[in-house]
Design a protein around this motif. Structure first.
Motif, PDB file in Angstrom:
ATOM      1  N   ARG A   1     -13.626  10.348   6.982  1.00 36.62           N
ATOM      2  CA  ARG A   1     -13.465  10.063   8.404  1.00 36.62           C
ATOM      3  C   ARG A   1     -14.596  11.037   8.884  1.00 36.62           C
ATOM      4  O   ARG A   1     -15.627  10.678   9.301  1.00 36.62           O
ATOM      5  CB  ARG A   1     -12.161  10.408   8.735  1.00 36.62           C
ATOM      6  CG  ARG A   1     -11.872  10.346   9.970  1.00 36.62           C
ATOM      7  CD  ARG A   1     -10.401  10.394  10.575  1.00 36.62           C
ATOM      8  NE  ARG A   1     -10.071  10.268  12.143  1.00 36.62           N
ATOM      9  CZ  ARG A   1     -10.058  11.074  12.908  1.00 36.62           C
ATOM     10  NH1 ARG A   1     -10.646  12.442  12.583  1.00 36.62           N
ATOM     11  NH2 ARG A   1      -9.740  10.675  14.025  1.00 36.62           N
ATOM     12  N   SER A   2     -14.347  12.261   9.116  1.00 33.88           N
ATOM     13  CA  SER A   2     -15.410  13.189   9.940  1.00 33.88           C
ATOM     14  C   SER A   2     -16.561  13.469   8.940  1.00 33.88           C
ATOM     15  O   SER A   2     -17.553  13.958   9.680  1.00 33.88           O
ATOM     16  CB  SER A   2     -14.532  14.563  10.415  1.00 33.88           C
ATOM     17  OG  SER A   2     -14.038  15.157   9.201  1.00 33.88           O
TER      18      SER A   2
ATOM     19  N   ASP B   1     -13.415  14.520   3.532  1.00 30.10           N
ATOM     20  CA  ASP B   1     -13.059  15.303   4.527  1.00 30.10           C
ATOM     21  C   ASP B   1     -12.422  16.871   3.935  1.00 30.10           C
ATOM     22  O   ASP B   1     -12.814  17.894   4.374  1.00 30.10           O
ATOM     23  CB  ASP B   1     -12.027  15.073   5.763  1.00 30.10           C
ATOM     24  CG  ASP B   1     -12.577  13.810   6.489  1.00 30.10           C
ATOM     25  OD1 ASP B   1     -13.752  13.623   6.313  1.00 30.10           O
ATOM     26  OD2 ASP B   1     -11.947  13.498   7.624  1.00 30.10           O
ATOM     27  N   ALA B   2     -11.619  16.390   2.884  1.00 34.24           N
ATOM     28  CA  ALA B   2     -11.052  17.714   2.129  1.00 34.24           C
ATOM     29  C   ALA B   2     -11.717  18.091   0.974  1.00 34.24           C
ATOM     30  O   ALA B   2     -11.924  19.325   0.591  1.00 34.24           O
ATOM     31  CB  ALA B   2      -9.704  17.305   1.951  1.00 34.24           C
TER      32      ALA B   2
ATOM     33  N   THR C   1      -2.537  18.330   5.434  1.00 40.89           N
ATOM     34  CA  THR C   1      -2.634  16.895   5.821  1.00 40.89           C
ATOM     35  C   THR C   1      -1.819  16.504   7.106  1.00 40.89           C
ATOM     36  O   THR C   1      -1.133  17.301   7.650  1.00 40.89           O
ATOM     37  CB  THR C   1      -1.644  16.164   4.741  1.00 40.89           C
ATOM     38  OG1 THR C   1      -0.381  16.490   4.486  1.00 40.89           O
ATOM     39  CG2 THR C   1      -2.470  16.182   3.222  1.00 40.89           C
ATOM     40  N   ARG C   2      -2.099  15.321   7.514  1.00 41.09           N
ATOM     41  CA  ARG C   2      -1.490  14.803   8.891  1.00 41.09           C
ATOM     42  C   ARG C   2      -0.943  13.529   8.666  1.00 41.09           C
ATOM     43  O   ARG C   2      -1.731  12.544   7.988  1.00 41.09           O
ATOM     44  CB  ARG C   2      -2.782  14.993   9.905  1.00 41.09           C
ATOM     45  CG  ARG C   2      -3.102  16.299  10.396  1.00 41.09           C
ATOM     46  CD  ARG C   2      -4.173  16.202  11.523  1.00 41.09           C
ATOM     47  NE  ARG C   2      -3.482  15.154  12.703  1.00 41.09           N
ATOM     48  CZ  ARG C   2      -4.304  15.182  13.905  1.00 41.09           C
ATOM     49  NH1 ARG C   2      -5.439  15.451  13.891  1.00 41.09           N
ATOM     50  NH2 ARG C   2      -3.861  14.558  14.663  1.00 41.09           N
TER      51      ARG C   2
ATOM     52  N   CYS D   1      -0.606   9.475   9.318  1.00 40.87           N
ATOM     53  CA  CYS D   1      -1.513   8.633  10.103  1.00 40.87           C
ATOM     54  C   CYS D   1      -1.088   7.290   9.561  1.00 40.87           C
ATOM     55  O   CYS D   1      -0.328   6.966   8.809  1.00 40.87           O
ATOM     56  CB  CYS D   1      -2.880   9.034   9.677  1.00 40.87           C
ATOM     57  SG  CYS D   1      -3.122   9.030   7.814  1.00 40.87           S
TER      58      CYS D   1
ATOM     59  N   TRP E   1      -3.082  12.020   5.624  1.00 38.47           N
ATOM     60  CA  TRP E   1      -4.682  12.272   5.426  1.00 38.47           C
ATOM     61  C   TRP E   1      -4.937  13.705   5.295  1.00 38.47           C
ATOM     62  O   TRP E   1      -4.463  14.626   6.185  1.00 38.47           O
ATOM     63  CB  TRP E   1      -5.563  11.512   6.904  1.00 38.47           C
ATOM     64  CG  TRP E   1      -6.950  11.870   6.633  1.00 38.47           C
ATOM     65  CD1 TRP E   1      -7.752  12.848   7.064  1.00 38.47           C
ATOM     66  CD2 TRP E   1      -7.842  10.792   5.963  1.00 38.47           C
ATOM     67  NE1 TRP E   1      -9.015  12.526   6.863  1.00 38.47           N
ATOM     68  CE2 TRP E   1      -9.105  11.370   6.170  1.00 38.47           C
ATOM     69  CE3 TRP E   1      -7.745   9.861   5.080  1.00 38.47           C
ATOM     70  CZ2 TRP E   1     -10.260  10.658   5.456  1.00 38.47           C
ATOM     71  CZ3 TRP E   1      -8.713   9.394   4.402  1.00 38.47           C
ATOM     72  CH2 TRP E   1     -10.385   9.678   4.694  1.00 38.47           C
TER      73      TRP E   1
ATOM     74  N   THR F   1      -7.023  16.823   5.807  1.00 40.07           N
ATOM     75  CA  THR F   1      -7.929  17.392   6.724  1.00 40.07           C
ATOM     76  C   THR F   1      -8.525  18.767   6.032  1.00 40.07           C
ATOM     77  O   THR F   1      -9.767  19.138   6.813  1.00 40.07           O
ATOM     78  CB  THR F   1      -7.351  17.650   8.083  1.00 40.07           C
ATOM     79  OG1 THR F   1      -6.483  18.597   7.917  1.00 40.07           O
ATOM     80  CG2 THR F   1      -6.758  16.577   8.800  1.00 40.07           C
TER      81      THR F   1
END
Length: 313
Positions: free
Chosen positions: A156-157, A193-194, A258-259, A261, A291, A293
């Protein structure tokens, strides 16, 4: 200490090998099987490589099942530049003595999960998700019967590592990833991302080299190979450690943030093939995906060192 029953689905691959060494050394995990898939290198090599790692670790009690050699709908991909032509970095391959488990990987996954209590078997997927997607097609109840599915995949990012928007494991078989994410099973996604926060620095590799066991020496060799390739190909000083994060999460989820999603995968556009669309605007009470992060890189390496050291005594 609680024990988690686990199936590892992988495509060894140097970081898959490190993840296997960690899992083989972890008493918190009841390893039911290792299943292999074509990915980093062809399927025949990933099966052999998993058996080589199993033999070095002295864990011939764990069956290895060969699986899908190509994606659901696409030609096979490969990542030999990052893993070596044989998939094991600088390790000279040999013919392992341990036998191959009965039946293909997808069948083994179904049989092992469905024969145990609902929600009791986790699956760690470290390569393309072809085997798990095939298993879900064979047994429609599988998604509801599975415990957590912990995957290494997606971006993602951080952006992608095979295209600007896609990570290799998802890109290699986006159709399989779409099946798994769309199945309703619980998925914890440890993407770039992680994993880019978990780096094989010089001091971390040296700590593993100091352990007197064949498993630790081989693990360190894998990391040295990744470090060299990362410097030559990408220009980074230390290589990210991707696949072992799945095993680390199963043992120490507190090492990751984690978030909740919803994750969907692009399958139709070649320009953005394998892109993981991560939507955080969901109801946490009903979200089936999480996800990652952030990751505690030092904590992950401390975990690896601790397990390998304990297994060596």
């Amino acid at each position: 200490m609680s024990i988690q029953s686990l199936i590892i689905d992988c495509d060894p691959g140097v970081d898959d090998a490190v993840a296997l060494f960690l899992a083989f050394a972890a008493p918190e995990l009841n390893l039911l099987a290792v299943t292999t898939v074509g990915g980093n290198v062809p399927g025949a090599l990933t099966q052999r490589n998993a058996r080589i790692v199993r033999q070095i670790a002295g864990r011939e009690d764990v069956p290895v099942h060969g699986g899908a050699e190509r994606p659901l709908k696409r030609p096979p991909a490969g990542a030999g530049a990052f893993h070596g032509p044989e998939g094991l970095g600088d390790l000279e391959p040999f013919q392992p003595t341990g036998i191959v488990g009965d039946g293909p990987a997808a069948n083994a996954i179904v049989d092992l999960v469905m024969s145990r209590p609902q929600g009791s078997v986790a699956v760690a997927v470290m390569g393309p998700m072809t085997n798990l997607a095939l298993a879900m097609r064979r047994e429609r109840r599988l998604a509801d019967w599975l415990g957590p599915v912990v995957i290494m995949g997606g971006a993602r990012s951080e952006g992608g590592n095979i295209t600007p928007s896609a990570e290799f494991n998802i890109w290699a078989d986006p159709d399989a990833a779409a099946v798994v994410f769309g199945s309703g099973c619980e998925v914890i996604a440890l993407g770039l991302d992680a994993t880019h926060q978990v780096r094989a620095t010089e001091d971390r590799i040296a700590a593993i080299e100091a352990i007197d066991s064949e498993a630790a020496r081989t693990t360190a060799s894998m990391l040295r190979f990744s470090q060299r390739v990362e410097r030559e190909v990408v220009g980074w000083d230390s290589a990210p450690l991707h696949d072992p994060c799945t095993i680390a999460w199963l043992i120490r989820p507190d090492l990751f943030e984690t978030r909740p999603c919803r994750i969907e995968v692009e399958t139709t556009s070649e320009l953005t093939r394998g892109h993981t669309a991560v939507e955080f605007r969901v109801d946490p009470a009903t979200a089936r995906h999480r996800w990652a992060t952030a990751a505690d890189g030092q904590g992950v390496f401390d975990l690896i060192v601790g397990k390998l050291r304990a297994a060596a005594t």
